[in-house]
Design a protein around this motif. Structure first.
Motif, PDB file in Angstrom:
ATOM      1  N   GLU A  14      -5.495   0.592   9.474  1.00 46.11           N
ATOM      2  CA  GLU A  14      -6.740   0.725   8.706  1.00 46.11           C
ATOM      3  C   GLU A  14      -6.467   0.559   7.211  1.00 46.11           C
ATOM      4  OE1 GLU A  14     -10.670   1.040   8.093  1.00 46.11           O
ATOM      5  OE2 GLU A  14      -9.916   1.402  10.112  1.00 46.11           O
ATOM      6  N   VAL A  15      -5.398   1.176   6.721  1.00 46.82           N
ATOM      7  CA  VAL A  15      -5.011   1.047   5.313  1.00 46.82           C
ATOM      8  C   VAL A  15      -4.658  -0.406   5.001  1.00 46.82           C
ATOM      9  CG1 VAL A  15      -3.225   1.686   3.627  1.00 46.82           C
ATOM     10  CG2 VAL A  15      -4.307   3.458   5.030  1.00 46.82           C
ATOM     11  N   PHE A  17      -5.840  -3.118   6.374  1.00 39.94           N
ATOM     12  CA  PHE A  17      -7.061  -3.918   6.263  1.00 39.94           C
ATOM     13  C   PHE A  17      -7.856  -3.583   4.998  1.00 39.94           C
ATOM     14  CE2 PHE A  17      -6.640  -4.453  11.015  1.00 39.94           C
ATOM     15  CZ  PHE A  17      -6.300  -5.791  10.943  1.00 39.94           C
ATOM     16  N   THR A  18      -7.830  -2.339   4.575  1.00 43.96           N
ATOM     17  CA  THR A  18      -8.500  -1.965   3.332  1.00 43.96           C
ATOM     18  C   THR A  18      -7.818  -2.635   2.141  1.00 43.96           C
ATOM     19  OG1 THR A  18      -9.231   0.143   4.263  1.00 43.96           O
ATOM     20  CG2 THR A  18      -9.168  -0.020   1.853  1.00 43.96           C
ATOM     21  N   ASN A  19      -6.481  -2.632   2.137  1.00 47.42           N
ATOM     22  CA  ASN A  19      -5.751  -3.290   1.052  1.00 47.42           C
ATOM     23  C   ASN A  19      -5.981  -4.799   1.060  1.00 47.42           C
ATOM     24  OD1 ASN A  19      -4.662  -1.001  -0.171  1.00 47.42           O
ATOM     25  ND2 ASN A  19      -2.965  -0.920   1.274  1.00 47.42           N
ATOM     26  N   ASN A  21      -8.726  -6.256   2.041  1.00 45.62           N
ATOM     27  CA  ASN A  21     -10.085  -6.444   1.535  1.00 45.62           C
ATOM     28  C   ASN A  21     -10.087  -6.442   0.007  1.00 45.62           C
ATOM     29  OD1 ASN A  21     -12.873  -5.434   0.648  1.00 45.62           O
ATOM     30  ND2 ASN A  21     -13.206  -5.984   2.795  1.00 45.62           N
ATOM     31  N   ILE A  22      -9.369  -5.502  -0.581  1.00 47.82           N
ATOM     32  CA  ILE A  22      -9.262  -5.431  -2.043  1.00 47.82           C
ATOM     33  C   ILE A  22      -8.581  -6.695  -2.567  1.00 47.82           C
ATOM     34  CG2 ILE A  22      -8.156  -4.213  -3.972  1.00 47.82           C
ATOM     35  CD1 ILE A  22      -8.551  -1.600  -2.238  1.00 47.82           C
ATOM     36  N   LYS A  93     -10.015  -7.148  12.090  1.00 51.28           N
ATOM     37  CA  LYS A  93      -9.966  -5.683  12.037  1.00 51.28           C
ATOM     38  C   LYS A  93     -10.648  -5.080  13.256  1.00 51.28           C
ATOM     39  CE  LYS A  93     -11.458  -1.673   9.432  1.00 51.28           C
ATOM     40  NZ  LYS A  93     -12.161  -1.159   8.257  1.00 51.28           N
ATOM     41  N   ILE A 152      -4.259   1.185  -1.585  1.00 53.36           N
ATOM     42  CA  ILE A 152      -4.321   2.578  -1.183  1.00 53.36           C
ATOM     43  C   ILE A 152      -3.130   2.889  -0.300  1.00 53.36           C
ATOM     44  CG2 ILE A 152      -6.817   2.718  -1.413  1.00 53.36           C
ATOM     45  CD1 ILE A 152      -6.981   2.585   1.641  1.00 53.36           C
ATOM     46  N   GLY A 156      -5.307   6.761   2.879  1.00 54.28           N
ATOM     47  CA  GLY A 156      -6.419   5.921   3.310  1.00 54.28           C
ATOM     48  C   GLY A 156      -7.675   6.119   2.500  1.00 54.28           C
ATOM     49  N   LYS A 157      -7.552   6.834   1.390  1.00 49.37           N
ATOM     50  CA  LYS A 157      -8.729   7.134   0.574  1.00 49.37           C
ATOM     51  C   LYS A 157      -8.786   6.211  -0.629  1.00 49.37           C
ATOM     52  CE  LYS A 157      -8.776  11.924   1.996  1.00 49.37           C
ATOM     53  NZ  LYS A 157      -8.567  13.307   1.637  1.00 49.37           N
ATOM     54  N   PRO A 158      -9.710   5.258  -0.606  1.00 49.80           N
ATOM     55  CA  PRO A 158      -9.826   4.378  -1.774  1.00 49.80           C
ATOM     56  C   PRO A 158     -10.425   5.117  -2.962  1.00 49.80           C
ATOM     57  CG  PRO A 158     -11.510   3.848  -0.159  1.00 49.80           C
ATOM     58  CD  PRO A 158     -10.654   4.934   0.437  1.00 49.80           C
TER      59      PRO A 158
END
Length: 164
Positions: A14-15, A17-19, A21-22, A93, A152, A156-158
């Motif tokens: 999850e982290v 995929f968040t990174n 995305n950024i 994702k 992040i 996992g907290k943006p």
């Protein structure tokens, strides 16, 4: 059956995929790195994750794929936009997180049909590959903007904003 390892993999994925995305929102897709535009590096990274994270032998190319579109050695006539890459990232994702929801820790030892590596090996190799490319792409953003794209960590907290 336990799921402590799977839960750790889910959190880290999850982290990841968040990174990504950024990274996709901050990079210059036209920047040339090693003779290829960044959009092609992004697609190579995403395509590899899509193909190899679960089982490369049971893989279907995305509808928009063309031969060698994912190759960093061969130029492509087709280009992919930020929106197309973000949509592809979202679909990967969803696919991977749904896959992880079906696994237990014990299943990480299983070798998928036609593979040489077990599930854990496939997952770890893709996390490694993904972050190698994500780092290269973020470095081009730093070179161009003198800003550090926010990443992040395990929490996992943006935080606010796309840059530090």
């Amino acid at each position: 059956m336990g799921s402590e390892l799977i839960n750790a993999i889910k959190l880290n994925t999850e982290v990841l995929f968040t990174n990504a995305n950024i990274m996709l929102k901050t990079c210059n897709l036209d920047f040339i790195l090693c003779d290829m535009p960044i959009w092609k590096h992004v697609y190579h990274m995403l395509h590899s994750c899509d193909q190899w994270y679960i089982n490369p032998n049971e893989y279907t190319e995305p509808d928009f794929h063309e031969p060698n579109l994912n190759s960093l050695d061969i130029e492509s006539e087709k280009t992919l936009s930020r929106d197309e890459l973000l949509q592809y990232l979202g679909s990967i994702k969803t696919k991977i997180m749904n896959y992880l929801d079906t696994l237990t820790d014990e299943m990480l030892y299983d070798i998928p049909l036609g593979c040489k590596s077990n599930r854990l090996g496939l997952i770890i190799s893709q996390i490694r590959h993904f972050y190698a490319h994500l780092g290269n792409i973020n470095a081009t953003t730093i070179i161009e903007t003198n800003k550090w794209p926010r990443v992040i960590g395990i929490s996992g907290k943006p935080t606010e904003g796309l840059y530090e």
